[in-house]
Design a protein around this motif. Structure first.
Motif, PDB file in Angstrom:
ATOM      1  N   PHE A 135      -1.415   0.742   0.314  1.00 30.70           N
ATOM      2  CA  PHE A 135      -0.001   1.134   0.153  1.00 30.70           C
ATOM      3  C   PHE A 135       0.707   0.129  -0.762  1.00 30.70           C
ATOM      4  O   PHE A 135       0.386  -1.065  -0.745  1.00 30.70           O
ATOM      5  CB  PHE A 135       0.704   1.183   1.529  1.00 30.70           C
ATOM      6  CG  PHE A 135       0.031   2.117   2.510  1.00 30.70           C
ATOM      7  CD1 PHE A 135       0.201   3.485   2.410  1.00 30.70           C
ATOM      8  CD2 PHE A 135      -0.771   1.610   3.521  1.00 30.70           C
ATOM      9  CE1 PHE A 135      -0.421   4.327   3.317  1.00 30.70           C
ATOM     10  CE2 PHE A 135      -1.383   2.449   4.418  1.00 30.70           C
ATOM     11  CZ  PHE A 135      -1.215   3.818   4.325  1.00 30.70           C
ATOM     12  N   TYR A 136       1.650   0.639  -1.507  1.00 33.83           N
ATOM     13  CA  TYR A 136       2.436  -0.227  -2.416  1.00 33.83           C
ATOM     14  C   TYR A 136       3.638  -0.796  -1.672  1.00 33.83           C
ATOM     15  O   TYR A 136       4.278  -0.065  -0.885  1.00 33.83           O
ATOM     16  CB  TYR A 136       2.904   0.590  -3.630  1.00 33.83           C
ATOM     17  CG  TYR A 136       3.531  -0.248  -4.693  1.00 33.83           C
ATOM     18  CD1 TYR A 136       2.739  -0.947  -5.593  1.00 33.83           C
ATOM     19  CD2 TYR A 136       4.929  -0.363  -4.779  1.00 33.83           C
ATOM     20  CE1 TYR A 136       3.334  -1.723  -6.587  1.00 33.83           C
ATOM     21  CE2 TYR A 136       5.510  -1.141  -5.762  1.00 33.83           C
ATOM     22  CZ  TYR A 136       4.704  -1.822  -6.647  1.00 33.83           C
ATOM     23  OH  TYR A 136       5.290  -2.604  -7.615  1.00 33.83           O
ATOM     24  N   PRO A 137       4.007  -2.011  -1.822  1.00 34.72           N
ATOM     25  CA  PRO A 137       3.398  -3.015  -2.707  1.00 34.72           C
ATOM     26  C   PRO A 137       2.146  -3.610  -2.090  1.00 34.72           C
ATOM     27  O   PRO A 137       2.039  -3.732  -0.875  1.00 34.72           O
ATOM     28  CB  PRO A 137       4.502  -4.060  -2.840  1.00 34.72           C
ATOM     29  CG  PRO A 137       5.237  -3.988  -1.556  1.00 34.72           C
ATOM     30  CD  PRO A 137       5.216  -2.540  -1.148  1.00 34.72           C
ATOM     31  N   TYR A 138       1.184  -3.980  -2.959  1.00 35.54           N
ATOM     32  CA  TYR A 138      -0.063  -4.574  -2.498  1.00 35.54           C
ATOM     33  C   TYR A 138       0.157  -6.025  -2.097  1.00 35.54           C
ATOM     34  O   TYR A 138       0.896  -6.750  -2.761  1.00 35.54           O
ATOM     35  CB  TYR A 138      -1.104  -4.474  -3.597  1.00 35.54           C
ATOM     36  CG  TYR A 138      -1.260  -3.071  -4.137  1.00 35.54           C
ATOM     37  CD1 TYR A 138      -1.498  -2.013  -3.273  1.00 35.54           C
ATOM     38  CD2 TYR A 138      -1.158  -2.806  -5.507  1.00 35.54           C
ATOM     39  CE1 TYR A 138      -1.624  -0.717  -3.755  1.00 35.54           C
ATOM     40  CE2 TYR A 138      -1.294  -1.516  -5.996  1.00 35.54           C
ATOM     41  CZ  TYR A 138      -1.522  -0.476  -5.108  1.00 35.54           C
ATOM     42  OH  TYR A 138      -1.638   0.790  -5.575  1.00 35.54           O
ATOM     43  N   VAL A 139      -0.531  -6.422  -1.009  1.00 36.83           N
ATOM     44  CA  VAL A 139      -0.347  -7.773  -0.476  1.00 36.83           C
ATOM     45  C   VAL A 139      -1.720  -8.369  -0.176  1.00 36.83           C
ATOM     46  O   VAL A 139      -2.589  -7.689   0.379  1.00 36.83           O
ATOM     47  CB  VAL A 139       0.516  -7.757   0.808  1.00 36.83           C
ATOM     48  CG1 VAL A 139       0.709  -9.185   1.333  1.00 36.83           C
ATOM     49  CG2 VAL A 139       1.846  -7.088   0.556  1.00 36.83           C
ATOM     50  N   LEU A 140      -1.898  -9.638  -0.536  1.00 40.08           N
ATOM     51  CA  LEU A 140      -3.158 -10.327  -0.209  1.00 40.08           C
ATOM     52  C   LEU A 140      -3.108 -10.840   1.221  1.00 40.08           C
ATOM     53  O   LEU A 140      -2.991 -12.039   1.488  1.00 40.08           O
ATOM     54  CB  LEU A 140      -3.388 -11.483  -1.197  1.00 40.08           C
ATOM     55  CG  LEU A 140      -3.610 -11.081  -2.650  1.00 40.08           C
ATOM     56  CD1 LEU A 140      -3.786 -12.340  -3.524  1.00 40.08           C
ATOM     57  CD2 LEU A 140      -4.815 -10.182  -2.780  1.00 40.08           C
ATOM     58  N   SER A 141      -3.224  -9.908   2.151  1.00 40.43           N
ATOM     59  CA  SER A 141      -3.217 -10.279   3.577  1.00 40.43           C
ATOM     60  C   SER A 141      -3.988  -9.222   4.358  1.00 40.43           C
ATOM     61  O   SER A 141      -4.233  -8.101   3.892  1.00 40.43           O
ATOM     62  CB  SER A 141      -1.769 -10.375   4.087  1.00 40.43           C
ATOM     63  OG  SER A 141      -1.120  -9.124   3.985  1.00 40.43           O
ATOM     64  N   LEU A 142      -4.389  -9.601   5.548  1.00 44.49           N
ATOM     65  CA  LEU A 142      -5.136  -8.707   6.427  1.00 44.49           C
ATOM     66  C   LEU A 142      -4.180  -7.703   7.067  1.00 44.49           C
ATOM     67  O   LEU A 142      -3.076  -8.061   7.466  1.00 44.49           O
ATOM     68  CB  LEU A 142      -5.850  -9.529   7.518  1.00 44.49           C
ATOM     69  CG  LEU A 142      -6.679  -8.745   8.531  1.00 44.49           C
ATOM     70  CD1 LEU A 142      -7.907  -8.133   7.884  1.00 44.49           C
ATOM     71  CD2 LEU A 142      -7.098  -9.669   9.680  1.00 44.49           C
ATOM     72  N   TYR A 143      -4.639  -6.439   7.166  1.00 45.45           N
ATOM     73  CA  TYR A 143      -3.805  -5.452   7.855  1.00 45.45           C
ATOM     74  C   TYR A 143      -4.706  -4.516   8.662  1.00 45.45           C
ATOM     75  O   TYR A 143      -5.902  -4.366   8.381  1.00 45.45           O
ATOM     76  CB  TYR A 143      -2.962  -4.658   6.842  1.00 45.45           C
ATOM     77  CG  TYR A 143      -3.724  -3.567   6.119  1.00 45.45           C
ATOM     78  CD1 TYR A 143      -3.620  -2.231   6.515  1.00 45.45           C
ATOM     79  CD2 TYR A 143      -4.545  -3.868   5.028  1.00 45.45           C
ATOM     80  CE1 TYR A 143      -4.323  -1.253   5.844  1.00 45.45           C
ATOM     81  CE2 TYR A 143      -5.241  -2.885   4.363  1.00 45.45           C
ATOM     82  CZ  TYR A 143      -5.138  -1.565   4.775  1.00 45.45           C
ATOM     83  OH  TYR A 143      -5.839  -0.575   4.128  1.00 45.45           O
ATOM     84  N   GLY A 144      -4.135  -3.904   9.669  1.00 47.25           N
ATOM     85  CA  GLY A 144      -4.850  -2.946  10.507  1.00 47.25           C
ATOM     86  C   GLY A 144      -4.183  -1.587  10.442  1.00 47.25           C
ATOM     87  O   GLY A 144      -2.962  -1.484  10.366  1.00 47.25           O
TER      88      GLY A 144
END
Length: 442
Positions: free
Chosen positions: A306-315
């Motif tokens: 999904f935008y915006p892209y983030v350098l982090s972990l998501y579930g």
């Protein structure tokens, strides 16, 4: 002193006789009844063992079909290393511009899918495997009855051979006594030398017959030992006598009714017909929709979905209802359905054919059994007649009122009548067990 020596000698003699008796007892061949033969054959037959393993395989497949109705659960993960992103602004023939990206990406998640409806295919798969188990049981029973009947035939061959051998040895003993009489009256010049030669020739032929019967008995013992999984040279002594001459079986109609229920061949063809009916319904289900519940949850890095892209972990988890309808099967499945319908008709005809064959074989065995009982009666009457005829001819020969050929023929007729009685008893016993095998009660 002499008394002591006498007692010592007597003690040694008694001990020696006891030792010989014990040795003779130990060397006597083991006696087996038909029931004991069947038990050993069932425990050691490779054919029955193979059918047992096939039955276990069918049961395992049934359990697999049952657990296949449970939800499908999977755990999946992925770890990747990414390169920089080359972008060709001026075409692939020119050097690209490299854009740095996150070089590490991974995900870990689980998913569940549960079939709500698939045209009943899962239930039919379980039903089909249940039928395969029944077929496996019937095939095992059929193989067991066939092996039992084979062992019975060998057992009866040995029983018949021993009966023939005993009859021949008795006749040989009698003919030796007669030969002594013939030689005595030959010395007196009453009969010719040819009479002595003919009597001796007959004894020689009978001794050859005894040797041949012994060889046949050895072969029958070898076959039984191999069926029982024993050493093939182990001697066997049948302990079960002939069936009573007055033994009867149920009526043909009753036997036919029993065969319709218990005959393995009929039960196998019946279950095979049921399987084709299930297969037809299964093919028709190819044109039905399938519906199922699904759910999944996964952890991902980086967040680029999904935008915006983030350098982090998501579930992220999803739950929903999935449905599909194979539209192309409406016109592609037609011939497959027709083929399955024809298979049902073929199985029905095969079942009727199997039932017809059982009727024919049962009628044949039933009539043959009745015929053998009549042969027993005729053979008994012939023994009485030929015994009296031999007595008359023997006396007339010794009184020089008949030829040696007449006496020898009369003796052969009596011996043949005794052979016929033993053969008829064995044949009746074999047909008795053949009827049991056909009706599924052996």
């Amino acid at each position: 002193m002499n008394k002591r020596i006498f007692l010592t000698v007597m003690m040694f003699a008694i001990a020696s006789a006891h030792s010989r008796a014990q040795s003779s007892l130990q060397q006597s061949p083991p006696a087996f009844s038909l029931a004991e033969i069947w038990q050993k054959v069932a425990a050691n037959s490779k054919v029955i063992n193979m059918k047992e393993l096939e039955l276990l395989q069918s049961k395992e497949q049934l359990q697999h079909a049952q657990v296949s109705r449970l939800p499908d659960v999977s755990l999946n993960g992925e770890f990747t290393k990414l390169s920089n992103l080359p972008q060709f602004e001026d075409g692939i023939l020119h050097s690209p511009t490299l854009y740095p990206v996150s070089h590490t990406a991974y995900n870990l998640g689980a998913s569940v899918y549960f079939d709500l409806y698939r045209g009943g295919q899962l239930n039919r798969r379980v039903n089909a495997q249940q039928i395969n188990v029944k077929i496996g049981e019937q095939e095992r029973n059929l193989s067991a009855s066939e092996i039992k009947l084979l062992a019975t035939a060998c057992y009866l061959d040995l029983l018949r051979g021993q009966a023939f051998q005993e009859l021949l040895l008795q006749d040989i003993e009698e003919q030796r006594k007669v030969l002594v009489q013939i030689k005595a009256i030959y010395q007196n010049g009453v009969v010719l030398k040819s009479d002595v030669l003919r009597a001796e020739l007959k004894l020689s032929k009978q001794q050859l017959q005894v040797d041949q019967i012994k060889n046949e008995n050895t072969l029958a013992v070898q076959k039984m030992n191999l069926l029982m999984g024993q050493e093939e040279t182990l001697p066997i002594e049948p302990s079960q006598p002939f069936l009573p001459d007055t033994v009867q079986v149920l009526t043909y109609e009753t036997l036919l009714a029993n065969a319709a229920t218990h005959a393995p061949e009929i039960n196998i063809s019946k279950e095979e017909r049921n399987i084709t009916a299930l297969q037809l319904r299964d093919v028709k289900a190819n044109s039905l929709p399938s519906v199922g519940l699904f759910a999944n949850y996964a952890y991902n890095y980086p967040q680029g979905r999904f935008y915006p892209y983030v350098l982090s972990l998501y579930g992220l988890g999803t739950v929903g209802l999935r449905a599909s309808f194979p539209i192309s099967s409406l016109f592609k499945n037609k011939h497959q359905v027709n083929s399955a319908a024809l298979a049902v008709k073929i199985a029905a005809v095969e079942h009727e054919h199997t039932a017809d064959q059982i009727r024919v074989r049962l009628r044949e065995a039933y009539l043959q059994f009745q015929h053998e009982l009549e042969r027993i009666k005729v053979a008994k009457a012939n023994i009485i007649q030929t015994t009296e005829n031999l007595r008359i001819v023997k006396n007339s020969y010794l009184n020089q009122t008949s030829l040696i050929t007449d006496y020898l023929d009369a003796d052969v007729q009596l011996l043949q009548s005794k052979f016929d009685l033993s053969a008829a008893r064995i044949a009746a016993q074999l047909q008795y067990y053949q009827i049991q095998k056909i009706t599924g009660t052996l």
